[in-house]
Design a protein around this motif. Structure first.
Motif, PDB file in Angstrom:
ATOM      1  N   GLN A  30      -5.188  -3.116  -0.567  1.00 48.35           N
ATOM      2  CA  GLN A  30      -5.097  -1.594  -1.828  1.00 48.35           C
ATOM      3  C   GLN A  30      -3.931  -0.958  -1.256  1.00 48.35           C
ATOM      4  O   GLN A  30      -3.031  -1.290  -0.266  1.00 48.35           O
ATOM      5  CB  GLN A  30      -6.172  -0.468  -1.743  1.00 48.35           C
ATOM      6  CG  GLN A  30      -7.183  -0.603  -2.286  1.00 48.35           C
ATOM      7  CD  GLN A  30      -7.891  -1.461  -3.401  1.00 48.35           C
ATOM      8  OE1 GLN A  30      -6.798  -1.279  -4.053  1.00 48.35           O
ATOM      9  NE2 GLN A  30      -8.370  -2.575  -3.594  1.00 48.35           N
ATOM     10  N   THR A  31      -2.883  -1.082  -2.373  1.00 46.31           N
ATOM     11  CA  THR A  31      -1.687  -0.368  -2.217  1.00 46.31           C
ATOM     12  C   THR A  31      -1.371   0.949  -2.055  1.00 46.31           C
ATOM     13  O   THR A  31      -2.315   2.093  -1.702  1.00 46.31           O
ATOM     14  CB  THR A  31      -0.984  -0.288  -3.271  1.00 46.31           C
ATOM     15  OG1 THR A  31      -1.315  -0.193  -4.703  1.00 46.31           O
ATOM     16  CG2 THR A  31      -0.336  -1.682  -4.145  1.00 46.31           C
ATOM     17  N   TYR A  32      -0.554   1.446  -1.540  1.00 51.01           N
ATOM     18  CA  TYR A  32      -0.498   3.329  -0.497  1.00 51.01           C
ATOM     19  C   TYR A  32       1.470   3.469  -0.345  1.00 51.01           C
ATOM     20  O   TYR A  32       1.222   1.845  -0.585  1.00 51.01           O
ATOM     21  CB  TYR A  32      -0.812   3.394   0.695  1.00 51.01           C
ATOM     22  CG  TYR A  32      -0.621   2.703   1.636  1.00 51.01           C
ATOM     23  CD1 TYR A  32      -0.081   3.361   2.623  1.00 51.01           C
ATOM     24  CD2 TYR A  32      -0.646   1.773   1.588  1.00 51.01           C
ATOM     25  CE1 TYR A  32       0.610   2.473   3.929  1.00 51.01           C
ATOM     26  CE2 TYR A  32      -0.725   1.355   3.141  1.00 51.01           C
ATOM     27  CZ  TYR A  32       0.095   1.882   4.115  1.00 51.01           C
ATOM     28  OH  TYR A  32       1.176   1.484   5.300  1.00 51.01           O
ATOM     29  N   ASP A  33       1.581   3.864  -0.781  1.00 46.96           N
ATOM     30  CA  ASP A  33       3.016   4.969  -0.109  1.00 46.96           C
ATOM     31  C   ASP A  33       2.684   6.031   1.170  1.00 46.96           C
ATOM     32  O   ASP A  33       1.990   6.914   1.469  1.00 46.96           O
ATOM     33  CB  ASP A  33       3.375   6.094  -1.757  1.00 46.96           C
ATOM     34  CG  ASP A  33       3.701   5.408  -2.577  1.00 46.96           C
ATOM     35  OD1 ASP A  33       4.426   4.575  -2.022  1.00 46.96           O
ATOM     36  OD2 ASP A  33       3.170   5.336  -3.484  1.00 46.96           O
ATOM     37  N   SER A  51      12.273  -6.882  -3.619  1.00 45.50           N
ATOM     38  CA  SER A  51      12.018  -8.198  -4.022  1.00 45.50           C
ATOM     39  C   SER A  51       9.742  -7.515  -2.660  1.00 45.50           C
ATOM     40  O   SER A  51       8.996  -8.422  -3.760  1.00 45.50           O
ATOM     41  CB  SER A  51      11.022  -9.157  -3.227  1.00 45.50           C
ATOM     42  OG  SER A  51      11.468  -9.943  -2.104  1.00 45.50           O
ATOM     43  N   TYR A  52       9.992  -6.733  -2.129  1.00 46.44           N
ATOM     44  CA  TYR A  52       8.505  -6.074  -1.616  1.00 46.44           C
ATOM     45  C   TYR A  52       7.966  -5.557  -2.800  1.00 46.44           C
ATOM     46  O   TYR A  52       6.200  -5.612  -3.068  1.00 46.44           O
ATOM     47  CB  TYR A  52       8.905  -5.177  -0.546  1.00 46.44           C
ATOM     48  CG  TYR A  52       9.536  -4.087  -1.277  1.00 46.44           C
ATOM     49  CD1 TYR A  52       8.226  -2.502  -1.263  1.00 46.44           C
ATOM     50  CD2 TYR A  52      10.759  -3.112  -2.407  1.00 46.44           C
ATOM     51  CE1 TYR A  52       8.498  -1.700  -1.824  1.00 46.44           C
ATOM     52  CE2 TYR A  52      11.024  -2.424  -2.179  1.00 46.44           C
ATOM     53  CZ  TYR A  52       9.430  -1.140  -2.118  1.00 46.44           C
ATOM     54  OH  TYR A  52      10.310   0.173  -2.534  1.00 46.44           O
ATOM     55  N   GLN A  53       8.265  -4.728  -3.870  1.00 41.96           N
ATOM     56  CA  GLN A  53       7.592  -4.938  -4.963  1.00 41.96           C
ATOM     57  C   GLN A  53       6.626  -5.661  -5.825  1.00 41.96           C
ATOM     58  O   GLN A  53       5.212  -5.752  -5.898  1.00 41.96           O
ATOM     59  CB  GLN A  53       8.239  -3.415  -5.989  1.00 41.96           C
ATOM     60  CG  GLN A  53       8.693  -1.944  -5.457  1.00 41.96           C
ATOM     61  CD  GLN A  53       9.014  -1.494  -6.029  1.00 41.96           C
ATOM     62  OE1 GLN A  53       9.602  -1.563  -6.619  1.00 41.96           O
ATOM     63  NE2 GLN A  53       8.926   0.099  -6.039  1.00 41.96           N
ATOM     64  N   GLU A  54       7.568  -6.794  -6.212  1.00 43.27           N
ATOM     65  CA  GLU A  54       6.885  -8.039  -7.082  1.00 43.27           C
ATOM     66  C   GLU A  54       6.343  -8.878  -5.294  1.00 43.27           C
ATOM     67  O   GLU A  54       4.912  -8.797  -6.479  1.00 43.27           O
ATOM     68  CB  GLU A  54       7.806  -8.607  -6.999  1.00 43.27           C
ATOM     69  CG  GLU A  54       7.725  -9.850  -7.539  1.00 43.27           C
ATOM     70  CD  GLU A  54       8.796 -11.399  -7.689  1.00 43.27           C
ATOM     71  OE1 GLU A  54       8.916 -12.053  -8.016  1.00 43.27           O
ATOM     72  OE2 GLU A  54      10.176 -10.699  -7.018  1.00 43.27           O
ATOM     73  N   VAL A  55       6.417  -8.659  -4.978  1.00 40.04           N
ATOM     74  CA  VAL A  55       5.222  -9.861  -4.236  1.00 40.04           C
ATOM     75  C   VAL A  55       3.968  -8.332  -3.825  1.00 40.04           C
ATOM     76  O   VAL A  55       3.408  -9.325  -3.940  1.00 40.04           O
ATOM     77  CB  VAL A  55       6.139  -9.925  -2.432  1.00 40.04           C
ATOM     78  CG1 VAL A  55       4.958 -10.296  -2.217  1.00 40.04           C
ATOM     79  CG2 VAL A  55       7.350 -10.472  -2.565  1.00 40.04           C
ATOM     80  N   ILE A  56       4.002  -7.288  -3.427  1.00 39.43           N
ATOM     81  CA  ILE A  56       3.424  -6.599  -3.020  1.00 39.43           C
ATOM     82  C   ILE A  56       2.430  -7.069  -4.550  1.00 39.43           C
ATOM     83  O   ILE A  56       0.870  -7.204  -4.137  1.00 39.43           O
ATOM     84  CB  ILE A  56       3.558  -5.178  -2.664  1.00 39.43           C
ATOM     85  CG1 ILE A  56       3.932  -5.547  -1.469  1.00 39.43           C
ATOM     86  CG2 ILE A  56       2.329  -4.389  -2.742  1.00 39.43           C
ATOM     87  CD1 ILE A  56       3.916  -3.529  -1.056  1.00 39.43           C
TER      88      ILE A  56
END
Length: 242
Positions: A137-140, A197-202
């Motif tokens: 999962q994603t997180y900040d 590009s990190y947001q796109e990759v994630i």
């Protein structure tokens, strides 16, 4: 002789006639799943080593058979045989034969400078870990928007969560950084990617896709249960997990 021929003809027509209420079904043998040939992926020809691609597919299918891959057909390969100045992260749609993304990715500071050559599963090593992962999962966090990685290989990368090995963006992953220093900056073990590009990759690979971090490391390739069926059978026999 004529009588025998007549009997044969009668028997032929009798056996050919359908019998009411009876049907003969012929079971077909299942067609084994074929591993896609590297030649079916023209976009990968000048980017990925065919051997690395074949190994990645083998591990992907093993994890899929174990029910550990939630996102079908999506495979990420990170090739740490390449220097950090090269694009060495590739996201592939293996069902459609498409390259969805390629870009720069950093290795851990304990693994080497321009080239990664040393790998570890231990906390505090600041080294990258090889092998197969699934994305979580994603997180900040302190590095902003990040993606958890779950190590699938015992003793090789199964400390990834404990070590906080994640995909995140970093300002030291850029062509400008390469121009200034001759290599990318390095992480504490995470496969860090460009801030561009990190947001796109994630968002592309999150939620249970397969990721393979490769290096031509004899110790890894001989110990991986996902690449060596004999090891997998041994671990299964003793209640182990791959």
């Amino acid at each position: 002789m004529i009588i025998f021929r007549l009997i044969a003809i009668v028997l032929f027509f009798v056996t050919a006639m359908p019998v009411p209420g009876f049907s003969l079904s012929v079971q077909k043998k299942p067609v084994p799943q074929q591993t896609p040939s590297f030649s079916l992926f023209p976009e990968l020809q000048n980017k990925i080593d065919p051997k690395v691609f074949t190994m990645a597919l083998a591990g992907y299918h093993s994890l899929k058979q174990q029910g550990k891959v939630a996102r079908d057909g999506l495979l990420t390969i990170i090739d740490f045989n390449r220097p950090s100045v090269d694009e060495r992260m590739f996201v592939i749609d293996i069902n459609r034969g498409r390259l969805l993304y390629s870009g720069l990715v950093a290795h851990g500071s304990g693994s080497g400078e321009n080239y990664a050559y040393s790998f570890s599963n231990q906390s505090g090593s600041h080294q990258s870990s090889l092998g197969f992962y699934t994305t979580g999962q994603t997180y900040d966090g302190r590095n902003g928007y990040s993606l958890r990685l779950l190590g699938m290989e015992r003793g090789i990368n199964d400390n990834a969560e404990r070590r906080s090995i994640v995909i995140h963006g970093a300002d030291y992953v850029s062509h400008d950084y390469i121009r200034r220093t001759g290599r990318l900056g390095r992480s504490q073990g995470c496969p860090a990617v460009s801030l561009d590009s990190y947001q796109e990759v994630i968002d592309l690979i999150k939620g249970g896709s397969c990721l393979f971090i490769y290096h031509n490391d004899v110790e890894y390739t001989s110990a991986s249960s996902l690449l060596n069926p004999d090891i997998a059978r041994f671990q299964a026999g003793y209640g182990g997990q791959s």
